[in-house]
Design an enzyme around this catalytic site. Sequence first.
Site, PDB file in Angstrom:
ATOM      1  CB  SER A   1      -0.940  -0.065   1.216  1.00 43.14           C
ATOM      2  OG  SER A   1      -1.899   0.930   1.167  1.00 43.14           O
TER       3      SER A   1
ATOM      4  CG  HIS B   1      -5.598  -2.407   0.255  1.00 44.77           C
ATOM      5  ND1 HIS B   1      -5.014  -1.949  -0.914  1.00 44.77           N
ATOM      6  CD2 HIS B   1      -4.954  -1.765   1.265  1.00 44.77           C
ATOM      7  CE1 HIS B   1      -4.081  -1.068  -0.619  1.00 44.77           C
ATOM      8  NE2 HIS B   1      -4.025  -0.935   0.693  1.00 44.77           N
TER       9      HIS B   1
ATOM     10  CG  ASP C   1      -6.728  -3.124  -3.420  1.00 48.27           C
ATOM     11  OD1 ASP C   1      -7.376  -2.259  -2.791  1.00 48.27           O
ATOM     12  OD2 ASP C   1      -5.518  -3.351  -3.229  1.00 48.27           O
TER      13      ASP C   1
END
Length: 403
Positions: A180, A379, A346
């Site tokens: 991320s 995610h 995601d």
Amino acid sequence: MANTEVKLFSIVLLCITVVRGSKTFHQNNEWPTLDAVINDVGGICKTTVETQGYTCEEHKVTTNDGYILSMQRIPVGRSGKKVDKPPVLLQHGIFSDAKTWLGNSPDESLGFILADNGYDVWLANARGTQYSNGHKTLNPNDKAYWDWSWDELASYDLPAFVQYVYNYTGQQRMHYAGHSLGTLMALAALSQGQVLNMLRSSALLCPIAYMNQITSLPVKLAADTFIANDLYWLGISEFNQNGGAGSNFVEDICNKLNLNYSNLMSLVTGPNCCLSSSKTDRSSEPTATKNLIHLSQMIRTGKIAKYDYGDLVQNTMHYGQIFPPLYDMTTIPKEFPLFVSYGGQDMLADVNDVQLLLNDLKDHDKNKLVVLLKENYAHIDFVRAFNAKQMVYDPMMAFFQIN
Ligand SMILES: *[C@@H]1O[C@H](CO)[C@@H](O)[C@H](O)[C@H]1NC(C)=O
Ligand SMILES: *[C@@H]1O[C@H](CO)[C@@H](O)[C@H](O)[C@H]1NC(C)=O
């Protein structure tokens, strides 16, 4: 933005802060003193690594702008077999810290898996997080302590971590893996030519670069709201701080709406398919409000640029030009080995935005760029799925082996 959207968003956001019991936004007067920080008896080694039967070392590194950050090292796997592979530096994303990589069982968590596979594992903790809140002259109660965004994470924290590992290990070049925001830190640094000479390769899990097509509704709304009214957010942090009757009231609403932890996470990060049931970590690490504003600028503009002060004089003062300078992903050297893995579900590193990044990398040497799409991953799966080893980490280690 329509009034009902603001209301929906505010409820979702409040539920997140209450349900996660988090201090998502920095607040005054709730930080340990600097002394307590430096003497961190119950650090990540003690609480999270040694408890699993691994050797662990605590390290401190000071950035060029004075932040004192912690790193953990797992120098050897469970078998005690000598390390035979290069160092790997792991960089977590926003609202988390090094525990991101240690949250599942040792057979499922990347931090432990790498150690068991002969890598010298280094875990970074970005400024502002629980175990990295020291500074040479400031402390987290000072407003100035929080005057940073990911620009500084990329230009100060990351180079400090890399340089420290490089020095400490006798100038060994290392692999890097980020999740991320940890990917944006690397992409920004690499595109500026920083740390390249000390890295062997970089693995980007859920790459954050372009953010314009983000599909997470709460985050999209957050981005709009931010710009519209910063006070709105400050109100929330104050709300959080007071707790008491107000937070009971919100908790009540969240319960009535049946917004529990798992469906809130889905709303924000996408429907994670495969989260391991072994542990549910609900802790959330603070970040600077400026960092969130910076991210919201990216969502609104679709550009990867430095923080926009939103005023010509301030921008000129900081950058010598009226618009914030852009980060150009096409400048990342074509022969630098990159492993990019992203999830079809995601909502933060969404497939369309990742595609824009891949377009920027279209001239990259074909044998130096591995792209791995996991259709059913969202995610959090990339760091918490029970099957992430087979799906993502094994291919990543195969990539490390040849680079
Ligand atoms: C690494 O070593 C160099 C050269 O000795 C030194 O200048 C630098 O401060 C060191 N950096 C870190 C983060 O240890
Ligand atoms: C959360 O709520 C959803 C329905 O809204 C439900 O399906 C799920 O089982 C709940 N999860 C937990 C952990 O309670």
